[in-house]
Design a protein around this motif. Structure first.
Motif, PDB file in Angstrom:
ATOM      1  N   LEU A 142       2.235  -3.377   2.937  1.00 15.50           N
ATOM      2  CA  LEU A 142       1.829  -2.737   1.488  1.00 15.50           C
ATOM      3  C   LEU A 142       3.106  -3.698   1.139  1.00 15.50           C
ATOM      4  CD1 LEU A 142       0.077  -1.865  -1.055  1.00 15.50           C
ATOM      5  CD2 LEU A 142       1.784  -0.054  -1.307  1.00 15.50           C
ATOM      6  N   LYS A 143       4.516  -3.849   1.154  1.00  8.46           N
ATOM      7  CA  LYS A 143       5.417  -4.772   1.161  1.00  8.46           C
ATOM      8  C   LYS A 143       5.044  -6.495   1.265  1.00  8.46           C
ATOM      9  CE  LYS A 143       8.860  -1.599  -0.121  1.00  8.46           C
ATOM     10  NZ  LYS A 143      10.240  -0.764   0.288  1.00  8.46           N
ATOM     11  N   LEU A 144       4.763  -6.562   2.718  1.00  6.74           N
ATOM     12  CA  LEU A 144       4.180  -7.389   2.760  1.00  6.74           C
ATOM     13  C   LEU A 144       3.156  -7.890   2.781  1.00  6.74           C
ATOM     14  CD1 LEU A 144       5.304  -9.022   5.052  1.00  6.74           C
ATOM     15  CD2 LEU A 144       3.788  -7.670   7.278  1.00  6.74           C
TER      16      LEU A 144
ATOM     17  N   ARG B 133      -5.164  -9.451   6.504  1.00  5.73           N
ATOM     18  CA  ARG B 133      -5.275  -8.313   7.994  1.00  5.73           C
ATOM     19  C   ARG B 133      -4.117  -7.133   6.877  1.00  5.73           C
ATOM     20  NH1 ARG B 133      -6.808  -9.880  12.778  1.00  5.73           N
ATOM     21  NH2 ARG B 133      -6.117  -7.803  13.058  1.00  5.73           N
ATOM     22  N   VAL B 134      -3.179  -8.474   6.421  1.00  4.04           N
ATOM     23  CA  VAL B 134      -2.440  -7.103   6.431  1.00  4.04           C
ATOM     24  C   VAL B 134      -2.293  -5.851   5.073  1.00  4.04           C
ATOM     25  CG1 VAL B 134       0.455  -7.029   4.994  1.00  4.04           C
ATOM     26  CG2 VAL B 134       0.367  -8.326   6.771  1.00  4.04           C
ATOM     27  N   SER B 135      -3.217  -6.448   4.337  1.00  8.66           N
ATOM     28  CA  SER B 135      -3.613  -5.159   3.185  1.00  8.66           C
ATOM     29  C   SER B 135      -4.906  -4.149   3.631  1.00  8.66           C
ATOM     30  CB  SER B 135      -4.068  -6.620   2.024  1.00  8.66           C
ATOM     31  OG  SER B 135      -3.919  -7.141   1.250  1.00  8.66           O
ATOM     32  N   PHE B 136      -5.357  -5.085   4.883  1.00 11.99           N
ATOM     33  CA  PHE B 136      -6.336  -4.190   5.331  1.00 11.99           C
ATOM     34  C   PHE B 136      -5.940  -2.639   6.184  1.00 11.99           C
ATOM     35  CE2 PHE B 136      -9.178  -2.383   9.194  1.00 11.99           C
ATOM     36  CZ  PHE B 136     -10.038  -2.057   8.460  1.00 11.99           C
ATOM     37  N   GLU B 137      -4.889  -3.565   6.599  1.00 13.70           N
ATOM     38  CA  GLU B 137      -3.630  -2.612   7.551  1.00 13.70           C
ATOM     39  C   GLU B 137      -2.933  -1.185   6.727  1.00 13.70           C
ATOM     40  OE1 GLU B 137      -2.232  -0.172  10.958  1.00 13.70           O
ATOM     41  OE2 GLU B 137      -3.401  -1.870  10.795  1.00 13.70           O
ATOM     42  N   ALA B 138      -2.597  -2.020   5.653  1.00 12.21           N
ATOM     43  CA  ALA B 138      -2.086  -0.857   4.930  1.00 12.21           C
ATOM     44  C   ALA B 138      -3.240   0.181   4.225  1.00 12.21           C
ATOM     45  CB  ALA B 138      -1.263  -2.070   3.177  1.00 12.21           C
ATOM     46  N   GLY B 139      -4.513  -0.344   3.749  1.00  7.99           N
ATOM     47  CA  GLY B 139      -5.069   1.319   3.297  1.00  7.99           C
ATOM     48  C   GLY B 139      -5.680   1.951   4.283  1.00  7.99           C
ATOM     49  N   LYS B 140      -5.470   0.813   5.641  1.00  3.93           N
ATOM     50  CA  LYS B 140      -5.801   1.975   7.054  1.00  3.93           C
ATOM     51  C   LYS B 140      -5.201   2.872   6.615  1.00  3.93           C
ATOM     52  CE  LYS B 140      -5.128   0.368  10.890  1.00  3.93           C
ATOM     53  NZ  LYS B 140      -5.300  -0.180  12.490  1.00  3.93           N
ATOM     54  N   ARG B 141      -3.765   2.458   6.879  1.00  2.17           N
ATOM     55  CA  ARG B 141      -2.733   3.752   7.403  1.00  2.17           C
ATOM     56  C   ARG B 141      -3.299   4.886   5.762  1.00  2.17           C
ATOM     57  NH1 ARG B 141       1.731   1.835  10.364  1.00  2.17           N
ATOM     58  NH2 ARG B 141       1.471   0.120  11.778  1.00  2.17           N
ATOM     59  N   LEU B 142      -2.932   4.597   5.325  1.00  2.62           N
ATOM     60  CA  LEU B 142      -2.799   5.907   4.113  1.00  2.62           C
ATOM     61  C   LEU B 142      -3.843   6.348   4.015  1.00  2.62           C
ATOM     62  CD1 LEU B 142      -4.719   5.434   1.026  1.00  2.62           C
ATOM     63  CD2 LEU B 142      -2.418   6.388   1.273  1.00  2.62           C
ATOM     64  N   ARG B 143      -5.633   5.915   4.443  1.00  4.29           N
ATOM     65  CA  ARG B 143      -6.343   6.353   4.800  1.00  4.29           C
ATOM     66  C   ARG B 143      -6.220   7.078   5.995  1.00  4.29           C
ATOM     67  NH1 ARG B 143     -10.564   3.696   6.325  1.00  4.29           N
ATOM     68  NH2 ARG B 143      -9.071   1.445   6.146  1.00  4.29           N
ATOM     69  N   GLN B 144      -5.537   7.378   6.969  1.00  2.00           N
ATOM     70  CA  GLN B 144      -5.147   7.793   8.109  1.00  2.00           C
ATOM     71  C   GLN B 144      -4.595   9.041   7.499  1.00  2.00           C
ATOM     72  OE1 GLN B 144      -3.292   5.525  10.893  1.00  2.00           O
ATOM     73  NE2 GLN B 144      -5.394   5.096  11.241  1.00  2.00           N
ATOM     74  N   ASP B 145      -3.192   8.783   6.738  1.00  2.00           N
ATOM     75  CA  ASP B 145      -2.115   9.552   6.279  1.00  2.00           C
ATOM     76  C   ASP B 145      -2.975  10.719   5.803  1.00  2.00           C
ATOM     77  OD1 ASP B 145       0.512  10.385   5.982  1.00  2.00           O
ATOM     78  OD2 ASP B 145      -0.343  10.284   4.222  1.00  2.00           O
ATOM     79  N   ILE B 146      -4.252  10.360   4.578  1.00  2.00           N
ATOM     80  CA  ILE B 146      -4.459  11.436   2.975  1.00  2.00           C
ATOM     81  C   ILE B 146      -5.620  12.093   4.357  1.00  2.00           C
ATOM     82  CG2 ILE B 146      -6.532  10.884   1.625  1.00  2.00           C
ATOM     83  CD1 ILE B 146      -3.760  10.973   0.488  1.00  2.00           C
ATOM     84  N   ARG B 147      -6.551  11.562   5.122  1.00  2.00           N
ATOM     85  CA  ARG B 147      -7.475  12.251   6.278  1.00  2.00           C
ATOM     86  C   ARG B 147      -6.578  13.949   6.732  1.00  2.00           C
ATOM     87  NH1 ARG B 147     -11.005   7.594   7.570  1.00  2.00           N
ATOM     88  NH2 ARG B 147     -12.681   7.760   5.710  1.00  2.00           N
ATOM     89  N   GLN B 148      -5.349  12.582   6.967  1.00  2.00           N
ATOM     90  CA  GLN B 148      -4.624  13.529   8.184  1.00  2.00           C
ATOM     91  C   GLN B 148      -3.779  15.548   7.247  1.00  2.00           C
ATOM     92  OE1 GLN B 148      -4.172  14.201  11.745  1.00  2.00           O
ATOM     93  NE2 GLN B 148      -3.560  16.051  10.517  1.00  2.00           N
ATOM     94  N   THR B 149      -3.771  14.642   6.105  1.00  2.00           N
ATOM     95  CA  THR B 149      -2.857  15.855   5.036  1.00  2.00           C
ATOM     96  C   THR B 149      -4.103  16.851   4.691  1.00  2.00           C
ATOM     97  OG1 THR B 149      -1.385  13.598   4.127  1.00  2.00           O
ATOM     98  CG2 THR B 149      -2.344  16.186   2.748  1.00  2.00           C
ATOM     99  N   ILE B 150      -5.401  16.425   4.558  1.00  2.00           N
ATOM    100  CA  ILE B 150      -6.693  17.232   4.471  1.00  2.00           C
ATOM    101  C   ILE B 150      -7.149  17.908   4.908  1.00  2.00           C
ATOM    102  CG2 ILE B 150      -8.850  17.379   3.454  1.00  2.00           C
ATOM    103  CD1 ILE B 150      -8.525  14.316   2.400  1.00  2.00           C
ATOM    104  N   LEU B 151      -6.817  17.406   6.398  1.00  2.00           N
ATOM    105  CA  LEU B 151      -7.038  18.517   7.958  1.00  2.00           C
ATOM    106  C   LEU B 151      -5.811  19.226   7.918  1.00  2.00           C
ATOM    107  CD1 LEU B 151      -8.909  15.858   9.967  1.00  2.00           C
ATOM    108  CD2 LEU B 151      -9.847  17.580   8.568  1.00  2.00           C
ATOM    109  N   ASN B 152      -5.050  18.794   7.891  1.00  2.00           N
ATOM    110  CA  ASN B 152      -3.939  19.719   7.691  1.00  2.00           C
ATOM    111  C   ASN B 152      -4.184  20.726   6.024  1.00  2.00           C
ATOM    112  OD1 ASN B 152      -2.486  18.447  10.104  1.00  2.00           O
ATOM    113  ND2 ASN B 152      -1.615  17.464   8.825  1.00  2.00           N
ATOM    114  N   LYS B 153      -3.982  20.945   5.308  1.00  2.00           N
ATOM    115  CA  LYS B 153      -4.556  21.812   4.487  1.00  2.00           C
ATOM    116  C   LYS B 153      -5.794  22.543   5.044  1.00  2.00           C
ATOM    117  CE  LYS B 153      -3.521  23.297   0.215  1.00  2.00           C
ATOM    118  NZ  LYS B 153      -2.257  23.778   0.084  1.00  2.00           N
TER     119      LYS B 153
END
Length: 592
Positions: A24-26, A85-105
């Motif tokens: 995101l900063k990049l 490419r960098v922006s897409f990677e930022a969004g992809k990592r966020l989605r992966q983190d949110i999905r994992q958080t939801i599944l853990n919940k």
């Protein structure tokens, strides 16, 4: 949507940006570099045109400016590509983190809570709504920074050359974000309603699809088809309202930007014609000044227009975040048990269970069972019986950590809500009357709890579950394909596959819920035989309606209307003619 709610959701969205990592900063950094390149590009382009037109310089004299300009064009293209490419990677990592958080919940909340909503609704949350967070982090947040930096940089370059042009840019700039905010006020609410409609449609469709054969059997297909059509039309209408807002905002933002640039062009036009004579610090207006500022004018408004274009991504993310935050803030059964989990590690190789004044509640706080007190000694086999609705499954769900409770529920003397649930469940083997098999091979389903099992170990477990002959006779062996809902195998085979999976866990406690229900006599005998062998020397808690087969149980608990009404061995309870157990035993004999 309530303003306080919208503000809190926006803060929650921003608080999750850490998951984007450095990307995101990049993305913001590359956007800033691109903004500086825009100013440099305008400078060299204005220099070349002024040199050729007004100063009559040769092309060779401007060769360095030409080369620099070409390099800037190439650099901007590379920067734009890298930023995407960098922006897409930022969004992809966020989605992966949110999905994992939801599944853990969802794992924390357990299957009892999950079954309260249709599977399609969960699919909508985990897939569609998480996907709609992407643009907020990949585009909107970086653009927020650039919408302030790039126009400010351009103003710093313009004001020393012409204060009137700088003033026009400064005065007209707020028109774009002002209208963006006005449109966005309705966009978030429209998106929220759209997600609600999508969740309702997904759940409705999935439920009808799963029950398609039953609907056909009762000739309800046409009626349900009409209901799906109504839900689809509602979703279409809400989607179109969101699209109308998006197109309206884009069109109006383009209009205001075009008008602002036109005002600037009119100012320079009349200045060159001699009708206006201000704004140039009495130095006159050169062709370089006019070209430089006019080339920068569209770039001045572009970050604001992009922010307006991406503003619907914020509204979309806020609409999606409402149900996500509601889910993530849902108290787990452990937090409802009025004790702070300390995740104490204890020895669970041999398990005893004790309850004192235990009361089990639903997720909504309705009392399902209790208060009741009992104890299950280590390696003891206990059966839980009672009429339907007596609270048997609720008691099991409390033991598994899926329902909140009050009172004392201890494992080896340690309160259950202070034990690490992961450690507790690793020592549990669960076998129900409707085993869940997953799409994949037979090996995958047996080794689900322990993927490190070798083919020989998997085959040994299947042999223990009296399924070895079936596998050996099948051409595909352990690669037998199993579809969703255990399609491809019989009910008895599915039960024995689930039994093999349970045996592979090397559990200390077996929790069984009608493990031989819906099986024919032969399959029932095979499953029971494998269970008796596996449970030797292990603690066992079993729900059953087969009262006549409980003679080998160490203890029997009889529940009725959420209360423990009887407890003891088979012979003692059977001889108590006035008790509930004798009544259940007589009812079973009459049914047979």
């Amino acid at each position: 949507m309530d303003k306080s709610l919208e503000k809190s959701l926006t803060q929650w969205l921003k608080s999750r940006q850490f998951a984007c990592g450095v990307f995101l900063k990049l993305s913001i950094f590359l956007g800033i570099v691109n903004g500086l390149a825009i100013v440099a590009q305008a400078y060299y382009l204005a220099t070349i045109l002024d040199g050729v037109i007004m100063q009559h310089q040769s092309v060779m004299a401007l060769q360095g400016a030409f080369v620099t300009l070409i390099c800037l064009f190439a650099a901007r293209a590379l920067i734009a590509y890298a930023r995407e490419r960098v922006s897409f990677e930022a969004g992809k990592r966020l989605r992966q983190d949110i999905r994992q958080t939801i599944l853990n919940k969802l794992i924390e909340l357990g299957p009892v809570w999950i079954k309260g909503r249709p599977a399609g609704a969960w699919a909508s949350i985990v897939f569609e709504q998480v996907e709609d967070l992407h643009d907020f982090y990949a585009k909107y947040l970086p653009q927020m920074m650039l919408a302030g930096f790039i126009p400010l940089t351009i103003l710093v370059c313009v004001f020393p050359l012409n204060w009137a042009a700088g003033l026009i840019l400064l005065v007209t700039a707020p028109l774009i974000p002002m209208f963006m905010i006005l449109v966005g006020m309705g966009a978030a609410d429209a998106n929220r309603k759209n997600f609600t409609a999508l969740s309702r449609l997904s759940g409705h469709f999935m439920d009808r699809l799963k029950g398609l054969s039953t609907l056909r059997l009762f000739h309800r297909g046409e009626v349900e088809l009409n209901k799906v059509e109504v839900a689809s039309e509602d979703f279409r209408t809400r989607t179109m309202s969101v699209l109308r807002l998006a197109f309206l905002s884009s069109a109006v933002l383009e209009f205001f930007a075009a008008v602002s640039i036109a005002v600037l062009a009119v100012y320079f036009g009349f200045s060159y014609l001699g009708h206006l004579n201000f704004g140039h610090y009495d130095l006159g207006i050169s062709l370089f000044t006019g070209l430089f500022i006019l080339i920068l004018a569209p770039e001045f408004y572009q970050p604001l227009r992009d922010l307006g274009t991406h503003y619907h991504a914020k509204a979309q993310a806020i609409g999606a975040a409402e149900s996500l935050v509601e889910l993530l803030n849902t108290p787990t059964p452990q937090t409802k048990a009025n004790a702070e989990p300390s995740n104490v590690d204890i020895d669970l190789s041999c398990v005893s269970i004790e309850a004192k004044n235990l009361t089990v509640y639903s997720q909504d706080g309705v009392c399902l069972l209790g208060p009741l007190s009992f104890s299950i000694a280590a390696k003891q086999h206990v059966a839980i019986v009672g009429p339907s609705g007596a609270g048997k499954t609720s008691l099991i769900n409390a033991l598994l950590g899926f329902l909140p409770y009050q009172g004392e529920l201890s494992i080896n003397g340690q309160p259950l809500n202070q034990i690490s649930l992961a450690q507790w469940r690793q020592n549990l083997a669960w076998l129900g009357q409707d085993p869940q098999l997953f799409h994949g091979s037979l090996r995958d389903n047996v080794a689900l709890a322990n993927p490190q099992l070798s083919d020989e170990q998997v085959m040994k477990l299947l042999t223990q579950a009296n399924l070895g002959e079936f596998v050996a006779s099948h051409a595909q062996g352990l690669n037998v394909s199993i579809s969703d809902q255990a399609t491809g195998v019989s009910v008895g085979q599915a039960q024995r596959i689930a039994l093999a999976r349970a045996l592979g866990q090397q559990a200390s406690v077996y929790v069984l819920d009608e493990p031989t229900a819906s099986l024919d006599l032969h399959s029932e005998q095979l499953v029971q035989q494998a269970l008796n062998q596996a449970m030797s020397g292990k603690t066992c808690v079993m729900i059953t309606h087969r009262i006549d087969q409980l003679t080998a149980m160490d203890n029997i608990m009889v529940l009725n209307q959420g209360k423990l009404v009887q407890q003891g061995q088979f012979d003692v309870l059977a001889n108590d003619r006035s008790g509930m157990f004798a009544q259940l035993l007589n009812d079973e004999k009459e049914t047979v």
